[in-house]
Write an enzyme that holds these catalytic residues in place. Structure first.
Site: not given
Ligand code: NAD
Length: 393
Positions: A126, A131, A134, A137, A233
């Site tokens: 990430r 991006q 990905d 996403s 994460y």
């Molecule tokens: P994910 O699918 O792993 O999880 C979804 C969400 O569930 C997350 O926001 C996580 O904090 C939340 N979660 C986990 N346990 C929980 C709990 N007990 N109670 C409530 N919420 C809970 O996450 P994702 O959507 O793949 O994204 C993870 C991170 O990666 C985020 O910070 C996102 O902004 C980041 N991201 C960065 C990039 C990049 O920079 N290229 C791209 C995509 C995502």
């Protein structure tokens, strides 16, 4: 290099790894593209459209004869179809797709045993420069949108507030659990539909993002200081934390018409956030869409892949929402996978450049070994250096 797009064999998978628009840039780079006949049909892309874009259409055997295979689902994400596909693969062949390696390391060992060079797109780091590659996403974004539409359609009431000559209808109360990529799109979609939206995430850093979409951020009385990894994460928390979280969330859930849950911890079962007790306290007619169903679910009442009604509450556990909108999810996936492939080609594929973070992090197997340290750990294998020492002694 000859690259093939294989027809997906996973049940009800309607996506395709490349759409016709993604063919020309590859052909211009000197890549020969063969598409298995009918590969794009379920997503709305006919063989002729691929032909016009510069690909050739072939049989499954033709596709599997290529140097590099592109798939939406392969290896651990390929389900029962993987057994049939795996035995067609040959040494040195390159396989790129969603492979679910953290949850299915045994399938990765099968790929390694065939001598395949396996790249898993879930492992794309990430980082900003990755991006556009990905797939997690891209797919989560559409799933978040789709989940809210599913809930709105199943709800026996409308979502927005309406002032009519026959009286005023109040807006539906929507709660989004987990405000990552899917959750943020679910918030945006529920807001567009006119819902009264609130959202909760264990990572306090997302509060501003939730508020910027016009939703209320739910704050619980919990210490979340250590809830985020350096990669952004969520971390797995202790059972005591989850018990208190469930108890506090239960009171909020009881007031909601729609709950969309998306909470996930990479490589682990999804945390339970909605208990049977919380479901029993919701109003009949309320709807829960559990996007974490594939990882066991965030709701105790979820049955993965099914819709059940518990005390009048509809609980949906979709496991492949991305496949319900295959035209656009294929378009996004194709952009991700073709950008990724171009990147590897620029680095000299079939030669591998392990100094490059994207190549190194996504490479799961090559030369008969699982080489990715995370997947070796998931498979219960010692680190490669230790394995080499063991063999030598
Ligand atoms: P994910 O699918 O792993 O999880 C979804 C969400 O569930 C997350 O926001 C996580 O904090 C939340 N979660 C986990 N346990 C929980 C709990 N007990 N109670 C409530 N919420 C809970 O996450 P994702 O959507 O793949 O994204 C993870 C991170 O990666 C985020 O910070 C996102 O902004 C980041 N991201 C960065 C990039 C990049 O920079 N290229 C791209 C995509 C995502």
């Amino acid at each position: 290099m000859k690259v093939a797009v294989v027809k997906e064999s996973y049940p009800e998978e309607r996506r395709v790894a490349l759409v016709p628009a993604a063919i020309k840039p590859l052909v211009n780079k000197g890549v020969e593209v063969v598409v298995e006949s009918g590969a794009g049909a379920a997503a709305g892309f006919a063989d002729d459209a691929y032909r016009e874009a510069g690909a050739t259409i072939g049989t499954r055997n033709d596709a599997f004869a290529a140097d590099c295979l592109l798939a939406v689902r392969t290896c651990g994400a390929g389900g029962e179809g993987w057994a049939g596909d795996c035995c067609r693969l040959r040494e040195g062949q390159i396989l790129i797709g969603s492979a679910d390696p953290l949850s299915h390391p045994a399938a990765c060992r099968e790929a390694a045993d065939r001598g395949v060079t396996l790249f898993a797109l879930e492992l794309v780091p990430r980082i900003t420069r990755a991006q556009s590659m990905d797939v997690l996403s891209s797919m989560a974004n559409i799933a978040g949108y789709r989940a809210v539409l599913l809930a709105a359609t199943a709800l026996p009431r409308v979502v927005p507030m309406m002032t009519t000559a026959a009286g005023t209808i109040t807006a539906a109360k929507v709660l989004i659990l987990g405000a990552g990529v899917a959750g943020l799109q679910a918030i945006a979609t529920a807001k567009r539909l006119g819902g009264q939206v609130q959202a909760y995430d264990v990572r306090p850093a997302v509060k501003e993002q939730v508020q910027s979409l016009g939703a209320k951020f739910v704050e619980l009385d919990l210490d979340t200081g250590s809830s985020e990894t350096t990669g952004g994460y969520a971390k797995a928390m202790g059972e005591d934390f989850y018990a208190r979280q469930r108890e506090q969330l239960g009171r909020i859930i009881a007031e909601c018409d729609i709950v969309v849950s998306t909470a996930a911890i990479p490589g682990r079962a999804a945390p339970i956030l909605v208990t049977h007790d919380a479901v029993s306290k919701m109003r009949p007619g309320s709807v829960i869409v559990d996007l974490a169903a594939e990882r066991g679910g965030n709701c105790e009442a979820t049955v993965p892949g099914e819709t059940v009604v518990v005390n009048g509450v509809t609980v949906m556990g979709p496991t492949n929402l991305a496949s319900d909108v295959p035209f656009h999810t294929s378009q996004l996936y194709a952009r991700n996978v073709s950008t990724y492939l171009m990147h590897l080609l620029d680095l000299g594929l079939p030669e591998l450049s392990l100094e490059d973070e994207i190549c190194r992090d996504t490479l799961v197997a090559r030369g008969g070994e699982i080489v990715n340290p995370r997947i070796r750990e998931a498979a219960g294998l010692p680190p490669l250096e230790a394995a080499a020492t063991d063999t030598a002694s």
